[in-house]
Design an enzyme around this catalytic site. Structure first.
Site, short mmCIF file in Angstrom:
data_model
loop_
_atom_site.label_atom_id
_atom_site.label_comp_id
_atom_site.label_asym_id
_atom_site.label_seq_id
_atom_site.Cartn_x
_atom_site.Cartn_y
_atom_site.Cartn_z
CG ASP A 111 66.97 61.61 74.87
OD1 ASP A 111 66.45 60.57 74.41
OD2 ASP A 111 66.86 62.73 74.34
CB SER A 144 47.76 55.62 69.66
OG SER A 144 46.68 56.39 69.18
CE1 TYR A 203 51.91 60.00 69.14
CE2 TYR A 203 49.71 59.75 68.22
CZ TYR A 203 50.59 59.58 69.26
OH TYR A 203 50.17 58.95 70.41
CE LYS A 232 52.48 56.51 70.42
NZ LYS A 232 53.40 56.29 71.53
CG PHE A 262 40.20 53.91 72.34
CD1 PHE A 262 40.85 52.71 72.64
CD2 PHE A 262 39.58 54.03 71.11
CE1 PHE A 262 40.87 51.65 71.72
CE2 PHE A 262 39.58 52.98 70.20
CZ PHE A 262 40.23 51.79 70.50
P1 NAD Z 1 53.27 63.19 77.74
O1 NAD Z 1 53.91 64.06 76.71
O2 NAD Z 1 52.68 63.84 78.93
O3 NAD Z 1 54.31 62.07 78.24
C1 NAD Z 1 55.37 61.60 77.45
C2 NAD Z 1 56.64 61.76 78.25
O4 NAD Z 1 57.76 61.29 77.49
C3 NAD Z 1 56.93 63.22 78.62
O5 NAD Z 1 57.17 63.29 80.01
C4 NAD Z 1 58.17 63.55 77.82
O6 NAD Z 1 58.99 64.52 78.48
C5 NAD Z 1 58.83 62.19 77.70
N1 NAD Z 1 59.74 62.03 76.57
C6 NAD Z 1 59.54 62.28 75.26
N2 NAD Z 1 60.64 61.97 74.54
C7 NAD Z 1 61.56 61.53 75.43
C8 NAD Z 1 62.90 61.06 75.30
N3 NAD Z 1 63.52 60.99 74.11
N4 NAD Z 1 63.56 60.68 76.42
C9 NAD Z 1 62.95 60.77 77.64
N5 NAD Z 1 61.69 61.18 77.81
C10 NAD Z 1 61.01 61.57 76.72
O7 NAD Z 1 52.18 62.29 77.00
P2 NAD Z 1 51.13 61.26 77.59
O8 NAD Z 1 49.79 61.75 77.20
O9 NAD Z 1 51.45 60.95 79.00
O10 NAD Z 1 51.45 60.01 76.66
C11 NAD Z 1 52.28 58.95 77.06
C12 NAD Z 1 52.42 57.98 75.90
O11 NAD Z 1 51.13 57.53 75.51
C13 NAD Z 1 53.03 58.61 74.65
O12 NAD Z 1 53.86 57.66 74.03
C14 NAD Z 1 51.84 58.90 73.77
O13 NAD Z 1 52.15 58.91 72.41
C15 NAD Z 1 50.93 57.73 74.12
N6 NAD Z 1 49.51 58.01 73.85
C16 NAD Z 1 48.93 59.13 74.39
C17 NAD Z 1 47.60 59.41 74.10
C18 NAD Z 1 46.95 60.65 74.65
O14 NAD Z 1 45.93 61.06 74.11
N7 NAD Z 1 47.45 61.26 75.70
C19 NAD Z 1 46.86 58.56 73.27
C20 NAD Z 1 47.47 57.42 72.75
C21 NAD Z 1 48.81 57.16 73.06
N1 UFG Z 2 38.35 68.85 68.77
C1 UFG Z 2 37.67 70.04 68.58
N2 UFG Z 2 38.30 71.20 68.92
C2 UFG Z 2 39.56 71.22 69.44
C3 UFG Z 2 40.24 70.00 69.64
C4 UFG Z 2 39.60 68.83 69.29
O1 UFG Z 2 36.54 70.06 68.10
O2 UFG Z 2 40.08 72.32 69.71
C5 UFG Z 2 37.66 67.58 68.42
C6 UFG Z 2 38.36 66.80 67.35
O3 UFG Z 2 37.96 67.22 66.07
C7 UFG Z 2 37.92 65.38 67.67
C8 UFG Z 2 37.76 65.39 69.20
O4 UFG Z 2 37.65 66.76 69.56
O5 UFG Z 2 36.69 65.15 67.11
C9 UFG Z 2 38.92 64.77 69.92
O6 UFG Z 2 40.12 65.40 69.47
P1 UFG Z 2 41.52 65.19 70.20
O7 UFG Z 2 42.54 65.98 69.45
O8 UFG Z 2 41.39 65.42 71.66
O9 UFG Z 2 41.76 63.62 70.04
P2 UFG Z 2 41.91 62.75 68.70
O10 UFG Z 2 40.83 61.72 68.77
O11 UFG Z 2 42.01 63.57 67.50
O12 UFG Z 2 43.37 62.16 68.93
C10 UFG Z 2 43.62 61.24 69.95
C11 UFG Z 2 45.04 61.37 70.51
C12 UFG Z 2 46.05 60.96 69.48
C13 UFG Z 2 45.70 59.66 68.86
C14 UFG Z 2 44.29 59.71 68.30
C15 UFG Z 2 43.88 58.43 67.65
O13 UFG Z 2 45.30 62.70 70.91
O14 UFG Z 2 47.30 60.80 70.15
O15 UFG Z 2 43.41 60.00 69.38
O16 UFG Z 2 42.89 57.76 68.27
F1 UFG Z 2 46.55 59.37 67.84
#
Ligand code: NAD
Ligand code: UFG
Length: 339
Positions: free
Chosen positions: A59, A125, A150, A154, A179
């Protein structure tokens, strides 16, 4: 070659980044508590690259565990992916989100200072731009008001990094504002494996296509956009992972704090995604139009010029690639990493 610690590196973006770092010649150490991932992802990265990854189940909030990792490895830089990321869950369980996301950051910074590790890249993000900034977003815009806990974690963590870097100018920090990452490695061996009902669009689309879910609801068709559905900057996760390699190259050569948008700069609508997915994959994605989802912005996309100028990075993959690779992963792994 330098060694990079990936905190939360077994997850979706972390596993793809591990692969690209190994291919670029870096040594990789991963620490993860598998809160939202599986060690299987890293085993597959080892298979794909033919290179070993040192894997710790830990962790990131646990200072003693971090101390051990820093003592056992000569870490040159850290990438901090560890965090909880489900927007809806963060509204229902804000304290869990603040505790996990902020504590991981504080513990990492404390133990990096104790171990003399001076380089950290943070997964931020586009959500930190908030509701008032105009698109496309540039890094010089102020952080805004977030619509959920969330997003606030960030925003707060960016502030913590800025304060820590100000207090210790020898600390180098890069804040990467992602993004909308979608897609998967072209092998289809690693990809996004959300637990439970997906929050995000692409995993929902692929689970409908593979028959795990009945029907996609498109949230809102009355937005002020060309087709009435929201616009987002979808980025292929392999392009995103390569952006991390460029950021590591950069941080090992530069001091200070830099912020980079990682996006394509090109917005696509929800309808574009569904139509492209159906066309390139030849599968049907059953969908209906429903109400808007609370907190969604009509449009979010990047100005990605700074990353090109300073990192020499730009995206190479198309929306067709993203849709094809998402489906390739889902089809080969209908239940993700679970057998
Ligand atoms: P993910 O959930 O697949 O990866 C995050 C990882 O962190 C996981 O493997 C989880 O097990 C681990 N984790 C969480 N809490 C922990 C802890 N306390 N100790 C150890 N491990 C821990 O998500 P992802 O999509 O790979 O995202 C990675 C990072 O990018 C995250 O910080 C997320 O917020 C950020 N991010 C993701 C997106 C997206 O759309 N995927 C967009 C913007 C930012
Ligand atoms: N959407 C649908 N149906 C669904 C899921 C999503 O129509 O079942 C639409 C949403 O309304 C949005 C688009 O698809 O218009 C993208 O949605 P996502 O949930 O995939 O992504 P977001 O843009 O809402 O969120 C993402 C990341 C967040 C981040 C955010 C800010 O998942 O971590 O961008 O940019 F905070």
């Amino acid at each position: 070659m330098a060694t990079v610690l990936l905190a939360g590196g077994a997850g979706y973006i972390g596993s793809h980044t591990a692969l690209e770092l190994l291919n670029a010649g870096y040594e990789v150490v991963v620490a993860d508590n598998y809160a939202n991932s599986s060690p299987e992802a890293i085993r597959r990265v080892e298979k794909l690259t033919g290179k070993p990854v040192k894997l710790y189940e830990a962790d990131i909030r646990d200072n003693a565990a971090l101390r051990r990792i820093f003592a056992e490895n000569r870490i040159d830089a850290v990438i901090h992916f560890a965090g909880l990321k489900a927007v809806g869950e963060s509204v229902a369980k804000p304290l869990m989100y603040y505790r996990n996301n902020i504590d991981t950051t504080l513990s990492l910074l404390e133990e990096m200072a104790a171990a003399g590790v001076k380089n950290i890249i943070f997964s931020s993000s586009a959500t930190v731009y908030g509701e008032a900034n105009p698109v496309p977003y540039t890094e010089t815009m102020p952080r805004g008001t977030c619509s959920n806990p969330y997003g606030w974690t960030k925003s707060m963590m960016e502030q913590i990094f800025e304060d820590a870097q100000k207090a210790d100018p020898a600390l180098s920090v890069i804040l990467l504002r992602y993004f909308n990452p979608i897609g998967a490695h072209e092998s289809g061996m690693i990809g996004e494996d959300p637990q439970g009902i997906p929050n995000n669009l692409m995993p929902y689309v692929t689970q409908v296509a593979v028959g795990r879910r009945e029907c996609l609801t498109i949230f809102g068709k009355d937005y002020p956009t060309p087709d009435g559905t929201c616009l987002r900057d979808y980025i292929h996760v392999v392009d995103l992972a390569k952006g991390h390699v460029k950021a590591i190259d950069y941080i090992l050569q530069h001091d200070g704090l830099e912020i980079f948008n990682l996006g394509t700069g090109t917005p696509y609508s929800v309808t574009d995604i569904v139509e492209t997915f159906q066309r390139v994959n030849g599968v049907e994605v059953k969908h209906v139009y429903g109400e808007r989802r609370a907190g969604d912005l009509p449009a979010s996309y990047a100005n990605a010029d700074k990353a090109l100028r300073l990192l020499g990075w730009k995206t190479e993959k198309t929306l067709d690639d993203m849709c094809r690779d998402s489906w390739n992963w889902q089809r080969q792994n209908p239940n993700g990493y679970r057998e």
